[in-house]
Design an enzyme around this catalytic site. Structure first.
Site, PDB file in Angstrom:
ATOM      1  N   ALA A 186       0.839  -1.203   0.000  1.00 42.68           N
ATOM      2  CA  ALA A 186       0.000   0.000   0.000  1.00 42.68           C
ATOM      3  C   ALA A 186       0.873   1.251   0.000  1.00 42.68           C
ATOM      4  O   ALA A 186       0.600   2.214  -0.724  1.00 42.68           O
ATOM      5  CB  ALA A 186      -0.938  -0.011   1.205  1.00 42.68           C
ATOM      6  N   ASP A 187       1.921   1.249   0.811  1.00 44.29           N
ATOM      7  CA  ASP A 187       2.870   2.361   0.813  1.00 44.29           C
ATOM      8  C   ASP A 187       3.525   2.524  -0.555  1.00 44.29           C
ATOM      9  O   ASP A 187       3.623   3.633  -1.101  1.00 44.29           O
ATOM     10  CB  ASP A 187       3.964   2.124   1.855  1.00 44.29           C
ATOM     11  CG  ASP A 187       3.525   2.446   3.266  1.00 44.29           C
ATOM     12  OD1 ASP A 187       2.664   3.319   3.443  1.00 44.29           O
ATOM     13  OD2 ASP A 187       4.056   1.819   4.203  1.00 44.29           O
ATOM     14  N   LEU A 188       4.012   1.424  -1.095  1.00 45.94           N
ATOM     15  CA  LEU A 188       4.751   1.492  -2.353  1.00 45.94           C
ATOM     16  C   LEU A 188       3.856   1.945  -3.500  1.00 45.94           C
ATOM     17  O   LEU A 188       4.253   2.775  -4.326  1.00 45.94           O
ATOM     18  CB  LEU A 188       5.367   0.128  -2.664  1.00 45.94           C
ATOM     19  CG  LEU A 188       6.437  -0.341  -1.673  1.00 45.94           C
ATOM     20  CD1 LEU A 188       6.781  -1.809  -1.904  1.00 45.94           C
ATOM     21  CD2 LEU A 188       7.688   0.519  -1.796  1.00 45.94           C
ATOM     22  N   SER A 190       1.084   3.743  -3.299  1.00 48.86           N
ATOM     23  CA  SER A 190       0.710   5.156  -3.166  1.00 48.86           C
ATOM     24  C   SER A 190       1.877   6.056  -3.569  1.00 48.86           C
ATOM     25  O   SER A 190       1.672   7.114  -4.174  1.00 48.86           O
ATOM     26  CB  SER A 190       0.237   5.469  -1.748  1.00 48.86           C
ATOM     27  OG  SER A 190       1.243   5.211  -0.792  1.00 48.86           O
TER      28      SER A 190
END
Length: 405
Positions: A186-188, A190
């Site tokens: 999810a971090d990557l 976004s």
């Protein structure tokens, strides 16, 4: 130096990158924002990472593993997402340091932040104020669940977002075994969507002369990659569930056991199914198996048929046979195997950098390569190691305050 991405040839030209005229002020920390700015840095942008005095970015303390001598230990987590950046430590509650930041804003093209909604405003650094100072500024703002809406103020952490955005319900051995993806996806994602939005805004600015505010979130990024699982619900009314290592809409497509382990195959067309059957003496028109729709309906039977054939094969000769037959197949590699693989090395996916305290490091490299029309590769001459905290303070402060002339 960057590891040669194509050992058989040497690139004839080199460049600072397509974004070499762009300055990015990076107020983000952890992973989503830093991944976006690392992507921009890989493309040649000057990225100035603004960190909190003392401990710096949160990820400097995330470990183990750490590397280096006591007192100079570096987090491998931080090293993974901060190459090609400068570092300056600024206390945003200090008026002098705030003046330095505002000087950076005045000269920057892009500002990236992933504070919780309202934090910058409370510091007197709201996006409205920053863009009023520099109307050409492109601002990327990444939040956990969006900057507005009924839950817009929620803190965003990757695993929470993976669960809330439905990804964990699709991942695991079965419906009762939700699992997170093995990287902070999810971090990557976004960060990737954010960098993509920044490039679009910069392109638009070339025409309008005015920057934009680009917003994305961990929630938006995961929903944005639901792909067929999303339309499976929104159009067909089916709720996808985790079902292990087999595709919900294609069969056979997944991980299959053989005599000494497992291999993966992907039979994404009827022609591949018939090719596979011919190569392993199966009847492609056997009752209930003639079409993909039929095979998906009896997936467990398909798995049994394939694994019965594979049970007499070891993985390496089996993969060779699948290649001979023309069936897409592969093994499941561990990361040490991936980074030792000739194909990985041939794609320039490892870069060598010189770190000020750790010496030579090999880092996972950028996934993009650029070529001239004649096939000559255009590459950066050098990547920079992730910076020590506040390593570039003097130069950055002087530049921000116009004292570099």
């Amino acid at each position: 130096m960057t590891q040669d991405p194509a050992p058989a040839t040497t690139p004839a030209s080199a460049t600072g990158g397509p974004l070499s005229d762009i300055v990015v002020v990076d107020l983000s920390r952890a992973l989503a924002g830093p991944h976006a700015t690392q992507m921009l840095g890989d493309l040649g942008a000057r990225v100035i990472k603004v960190e909190a005095p003392g401990n710096g970015d949160d990820t400097r303390g995330w470990g183990p593993p750490f590397v280096g001598e006591e007192g100079e230990r570096q987090s491998t987590y931080f090293l993974s997402t901060n190459r090609n950046k400068e570092s300056v430590a600024l206390d945003l509650k200090d008026e002098g340091d705030k003046a330095v930041l505002l000087g950076l804003v005045d000269r920057a093209d892009v500002l990236v932040e992933n504070f919780r909604t309202g934090v910058l405003e409370r510091l007197g650094l709201g996006i409205e104020e920053l863009t009023a100072r520099n109307p050409r500024l492109v601002v990327l703002s990444i939040t956990g669940f969006g900057h507005d809406g009924p839950e817009g103020g929620r803190a965003g952490y990757d695993q929470i977002a993976q669960g809330e955005a439905g990804l964990m319900s699709l991942t695991g051995s079965g419906p009762d075994d939700p699992q997170r993806v093995g990287v902070p996806i999810a971090d990557l994602l976004s960060g990737m969507y954010g960098a993509y939005g920044v490039l679009a805004a910069l392109h638009e600015r070339a025409t309008t002369g005015v920057g934009r505010v680009v917003r994305t979130s961990l929630l938006a990024a995961v929903v944005g990659v639901h792909a067929f699982q999303g339309t499976r619900w929104t159009i067909a009314g089916e709720v996808g569930r985790a079902q292990g290592n087999h595709h919900p809409s294609i069969a056979p497509y997944g991980l299959f056991r053989c005599r000494d382990g497992a291999v993966q195959i992907a039979l994404g067309s009827e022609s591949l199914w018939r090719r596979f059957c011919a190569g392993f003496e199966l009847d492609p028109d056997a009752e209930g198996l003639a079409t993909n729709q039929e095979r998906v309906g009896v997936r467990e039977r398909v798995i049994e048929v394939v694994e019965e054939v594979f049970s007499t094969w070891d993985s390496e000769p089996l993969l060779a046979r699948l290649a001979e037959v023309g069936v897409p197949a592969g093994k499941v590699r561990t990361l040490d195997e991936v980074y030792a693989w000739d194909q990985t090395l041939s794609q320039g996916l490892l870069v060598d950098v010189e770190h000020p305290t750790l010496g030579k490091l090999s880092l996972p490299g950028p996934p993009l390569r650029f070529f001239e029309g004649d096939g000559t590769e255009v590459t950066r001459t050098q990547h920079q190691a992730p910076p020590l905290l506040d390593a570039d303070a003097a130069a950055v402060r002087a530049w921000a305050l116009g004292e570099d002339a």
